[in-house]
Design a protein around this motif. Structure first.
Motif, PDB file in Angstrom:
ATOM      1  N   GLN A 189      -4.861  25.636  -4.573  1.00 25.14           N
ATOM      2  CA  GLN A 189      -5.827  24.322  -5.074  1.00 25.14           C
ATOM      3  C   GLN A 189      -5.710  24.215  -5.931  1.00 25.14           C
ATOM      4  N   GLN A 190      -6.474  24.722  -6.936  1.00 24.44           N
ATOM      5  CA  GLN A 190      -7.308  24.508  -8.280  1.00 24.44           C
ATOM      6  C   GLN A 190      -6.185  24.031  -8.910  1.00 24.44           C
ATOM      7  N   VAL A 191      -4.511  23.969  -9.129  1.00 29.05           N
ATOM      8  CA  VAL A 191      -3.499  23.335  -9.623  1.00 29.05           C
ATOM      9  C   VAL A 191      -3.141  21.334  -9.389  1.00 29.05           C
ATOM     10  N   ILE A 192      -3.293  21.413  -8.225  1.00 31.20           N
ATOM     11  CA  ILE A 192      -3.475  20.446  -7.096  1.00 31.20           C
ATOM     12  C   ILE A 192      -4.763  19.570  -7.982  1.00 31.20           C
ATOM     13  N   ALA A 215      -4.649  19.287   3.243  1.00 37.85           N
ATOM     14  CA  ALA A 215      -5.703  20.597   3.718  1.00 37.85           C
ATOM     15  C   ALA A 215      -3.876  21.994   2.716  1.00 37.85           C
ATOM     16  N   ILE A 216      -5.108  22.783   2.182  1.00 44.74           N
ATOM     17  CA  ILE A 216      -4.434  23.969   1.615  1.00 44.74           C
ATOM     18  C   ILE A 216      -5.373  25.270   1.861  1.00 44.74           C
ATOM     19  N   ARG A 217      -4.450  25.936   2.938  1.00 45.39           N
ATOM     20  CA  ARG A 217      -4.656  26.822   2.989  1.00 45.39           C
ATOM     21  C   ARG A 217      -3.790  28.133   3.448  1.00 45.39           C
ATOM     22  N   ALA A 218      -4.100  29.232   4.294  1.00 46.57           N
ATOM     23  CA  ALA A 218      -4.089  30.257   4.026  1.00 46.57           C
ATOM     24  C   ALA A 218      -3.922  31.064   5.337  1.00 46.57           C
ATOM     25  N   ARG A 248      -2.498  16.899 -20.637  1.00 46.90           N
ATOM     26  CA  ARG A 248      -3.487  17.033 -20.006  1.00 46.90           C
ATOM     27  C   ARG A 248      -4.038  17.833 -18.946  1.00 46.90           C
ATOM     28  N   PHE A 249      -3.072  18.155 -18.020  1.00 48.58           N
ATOM     29  CA  PHE A 249      -3.212  18.783 -17.372  1.00 48.58           C
ATOM     30  C   PHE A 249      -3.119  20.103 -17.960  1.00 48.58           C
ATOM     31  N   GLN A 256      -5.725  25.945 -17.966  1.00 52.48           N
ATOM     32  CA  GLN A 256      -6.526  27.376 -18.461  1.00 52.48           C
ATOM     33  C   GLN A 256      -6.681  28.091 -17.121  1.00 52.48           C
ATOM     34  N   TYR A 257      -7.277  27.739 -16.214  1.00 50.01           N
ATOM     35  CA  TYR A 257      -7.276  28.972 -15.453  1.00 50.01           C
ATOM     36  C   TYR A 257      -5.437  29.630 -14.945  1.00 50.01           C
ATOM     37  N   LEU A 258      -4.326  28.377 -15.085  1.00 49.44           N
ATOM     38  CA  LEU A 258      -3.080  28.585 -14.352  1.00 49.44           C
ATOM     39  C   LEU A 258      -3.078  29.882 -15.276  1.00 49.44           C
TER      40      LEU A 258
END
Length: 299
Positions: A189-192, A215-218, A248-249, A256-258
């Motif tokens: 979710q954060q990446v997208i 929606a991205i779910r588990a 930019r990404f 940075q999270y990734l």
């Protein structure tokens, strides 16, 4: 003349004393003749006929033979019943297999019909969107995923850590769960979201086109995109200004999270600039209309 009184004559031999058991004559008779007369007569007849019955060993052999005959009879009857029931069981099994195959074919046909109807509905929606979208019809179709798109962009591959154990684990922020090095739905979710914010015009994961309503779910350890499960590695394609989008990404908080996932948990990532990436259209569209509410004008 007077004489003396006459005395009884004296016996020459003394009288034998009485038996001590003279008063128990009935008990004595029972003890001396314990066998009933009928039994005694039957035993005498058998003895006169030349024997007192079969020998014990012969009787034992005859009993064993009778037992074996009865056991063989039971086994034979059981085998006969099984032989009679076998064709019936086999027939029922074949009928059940045929029924399962028929129902499976019917379900496959229904699924194919549903896919065909879904494609037809999607096609009609795309045509209506392009027809009634006005000057912004192409842009609306692009953002809604109604049409296929290709152009320059980036390719980002996100994969679980090497030798990741299957199962277990949980959200990285939740206490009580051990991290297993698996990519989570929240990670994707954060990446997208980071790609959208960095200027991506269209995004797809493993060939699954994303829209603003995706929606991205588990479900357990599986990641679902619009209720469709995806398997790692997760290949993300994004259309946009390739080099600028990549820079930019990676400089953003989500990039940075990734990077932190890669350093701390062994998550494997790779991003590259592509001259031409192709994204399919979304399998289905959800179109919503915004209408102004009455009485909400400005003064």
């Amino acid at each position: 003349m007077c004489g003396m009184p006459q005395q009884p004559p004296v016996r020459s031999t003394p009288e034998p004393p009485a038996r001590p058991d003279a008063s128990m004559s009935l008990l004595t008779n029972v003890m001396d003749h314990s066998l009933d007369d009928g039994y005694a007569e039957a035993a005498a007849r058998k003895q006169a006929q030349g024997g007192g019955g079969l020998p014990r060993t012969l009787r034992a052999k005859l009993g064993l033979a009778v037992g074996l005959v009865l056991a063989a009879l039971v086994v034979t009857v059981g085998a006969a019943q099984a032989r009679i029931a076998a064709p019936v069981v086999a027939k029922e099994r074949e009928e059940l297999i045929d029924r399962i195959e028929r129902e499976t074919k019917a379900a496959d046909k229904l699924e194919s019909d549903v896919d065909g109807l879904r494609d037809d509905v999607g096609k009609r929606q795309r045509e209506a969107l392009e027809k009634h979208g006005g000057d912004q019809g192409e842009l609306v179709a692009l953002l809604s995923g109604a049409t296929e798109v290709h152009g320059p962009g980036v390719k980002l591959v996100v994969d679980d850590a090497k030798d990741t154990e299957q199962g277990g684990g949980g959200p990285r922020e939740s206490a009580g769960f051990s991290d297993t090095g698996r990519v989570r739905d929240r990670d994707m979710q954060q990446v997208i979201n980071g790609l959208w914010q960095s200027g991506a015009e269209a995004v797809a994961i493993n060939g699954q086109r994303l829209t603003s309503l995706s929606a991205i779910r588990a479900a357990g350890d599986a990641i679902l995109v619009d209720n469709k499960p995806l398997a790692p590695p997760y290949t993300v394609l994004a259309v946009g200004d390739g080099q600028q989008l990549s820079t930019r990404f990676q400089d953003s908080a989500d990039g940075q999270y990734l990077h932190a996932l890669q350093e701390n948990f062994g998550i494997r990532t790779n991003i590259s600039v592509e001259e031409d990436v192709r994204l399919p259209a979304a399998p289905s569209l959800i179109v919503r209309n915004a209408e102004p509410q009455a009485g909400k004008g400005t003064s």
